[in-house]
Design a protein around this motif. Structure first.
Motif, short mmCIF file in Angstrom:
data_model
loop_
_atom_site.label_atom_id
_atom_site.label_comp_id
_atom_site.label_asym_id
_atom_site.label_seq_id
_atom_site.Cartn_x
_atom_site.Cartn_y
_atom_site.Cartn_z
N VAL A 63 0.84 -1.21 0.00
CA VAL A 63 0.00 0.00 0.00
C VAL A 63 0.87 1.25 0.00
N THR A 64 1.96 1.24 0.75
CA THR A 64 2.84 2.42 0.79
C THR A 64 3.47 2.68 -0.56
N VAL A 65 4.00 1.65 -1.18
CA VAL A 65 4.62 1.82 -2.50
C VAL A 65 3.56 2.25 -3.52
N GLY A 66 2.37 1.68 -3.43
CA GLY A 66 1.29 2.05 -4.35
C GLY A 66 0.88 3.50 -4.19
N MET A 67 0.74 3.95 -2.95
CA MET A 67 0.33 5.34 -2.72
C MET A 67 1.42 6.33 -3.16
N VAL A 68 2.66 5.98 -2.93
CA VAL A 68 3.75 6.85 -3.41
C VAL A 68 3.73 6.91 -4.93
N GLY A 69 3.47 5.78 -5.58
CA GLY A 69 3.38 5.77 -7.04
C GLY A 69 2.23 6.60 -7.56
N VAL A 70 1.07 6.50 -6.92
CA VAL A 70 -0.09 7.28 -7.35
C VAL A 70 0.17 8.77 -7.14
N PHE A 71 0.76 9.13 -6.01
CA PHE A 71 1.07 10.54 -5.76
C PHE A 71 2.10 11.06 -6.76
N THR A 72 3.07 10.23 -7.10
CA THR A 72 4.06 10.61 -8.10
C THR A 72 3.41 10.84 -9.46
N LEU A 73 2.48 9.99 -9.84
CA LEU A 73 1.74 10.21 -11.10
C LEU A 73 0.97 11.52 -11.06
N GLY A 74 0.42 11.86 -9.90
CA GLY A 74 -0.28 13.14 -9.77
C GLY A 74 0.66 14.33 -9.96
N ILE A 75 1.82 14.25 -9.36
CA ILE A 75 2.80 15.34 -9.52
C ILE A 75 3.26 15.42 -10.97
N LEU A 76 3.49 14.28 -11.57
CA LEU A 76 3.92 14.25 -12.97
C LEU A 76 2.84 14.83 -13.89
N GLY A 77 1.59 14.53 -13.60
CA GLY A 77 0.49 15.05 -14.42
C GLY A 77 0.32 16.55 -14.31
N THR A 78 0.60 17.12 -13.15
CA THR A 78 0.46 18.57 -13.01
C THR A 78 1.68 19.32 -13.53
N SER A 79 2.79 18.64 -13.74
CA SER A 79 3.99 19.33 -14.19
C SER A 79 4.19 19.27 -15.70
N ARG A 80 3.28 18.63 -16.42
CA ARG A 80 3.39 18.56 -17.88
C ARG A 80 3.14 19.93 -18.49
N LYS A 81 4.03 20.33 -19.37
CA LYS A 81 3.89 21.62 -20.06
C LYS A 81 4.09 21.40 -21.55
N ALA A 82 3.61 22.35 -22.32
CA ALA A 82 3.78 22.27 -23.77
C ALA A 82 5.25 22.43 -24.13
N ALA A 83 5.68 21.68 -25.12
CA ALA A 83 7.07 21.76 -25.57
C ALA A 83 7.29 23.05 -26.35
N PRO A 84 8.38 23.76 -26.11
CA PRO A 84 8.62 25.00 -26.83
C PRO A 84 9.02 24.73 -28.28
N GLU A 85 8.65 25.66 -29.15
CA GLU A 85 9.06 25.56 -30.55
C GLU A 85 10.49 26.05 -30.69
N GLN A 86 10.99 26.06 -31.91
CA GLN A 86 12.37 26.48 -32.13
C GLN A 86 12.59 27.94 -31.77
N GLY A 87 11.56 28.74 -31.86
CA GLY A 87 11.69 30.16 -31.53
C GLY A 87 11.78 30.43 -30.05
N GLY A 88 11.47 29.44 -29.23
CA GLY A 88 11.58 29.62 -27.80
C GLY A 88 10.24 29.82 -27.11
N ALA A 89 9.19 30.18 -27.85
CA ALA A 89 7.87 30.36 -27.26
C ALA A 89 7.19 29.00 -27.14
N ALA A 90 6.37 28.85 -26.14
CA ALA A 90 5.67 27.58 -25.94
C ALA A 90 4.62 27.39 -27.03
N ALA A 91 4.60 26.22 -27.60
CA ALA A 91 3.62 25.89 -28.63
C ALA A 91 2.33 25.44 -27.97
N VAL A 92 1.22 26.04 -28.33
CA VAL A 92 -0.06 25.66 -27.77
C VAL A 92 -0.97 25.31 -28.94
#
Length: 82
Positions: free
Chosen positions: A18-47
């Motif tokens: 349960v401990t390893v599972g909860m740490v994994g689920v929390f890690t997936l949550g952090i990973l999901g909130t930290s996803r950002k759009a990849a920047p283009e060659q010009g440096g601005a974020a592509a949306v």
């Protein structure tokens, strides 16, 4: 006084899983909130429309992971108090 080693082993095993599972689920949550759009060659974020949809899906999944963690904590507190 005797120790029930089988019961102690069960408690240890379930706690570990349960401990390893909860740490994994929390890690997936952090990973999901930290996803950002990849920047283009010009440096601005592509949306683009696909990126926005994927970002919204990742954020929704992250919030679901956080809700699962909160539910597990609440259930643990309920078990302790009851």
């Amino acid at each position: 006084m005797s120790i029930d080693w089988a019961a102690l082993g069960q408690v240890f095993g379930v706690s570990l899983v349960v401990t390893v599972g909860m740490v994994g689920v929390f890690t997936l949550g952090i990973l999901g909130t930290s996803r950002k759009a990849a920047p283009e060659q010009g440096g601005a974020a592509a949306v683009s429309a696909g990126t926005v949809g994927a970002s919204a899906l990742a954020r929704t999944g992250a919030y679901t992971c956080f809700a699962l963690c909160a539910a597990a904590v609440a259930y643990g507190i309920y078990l302790i108090v009851a």
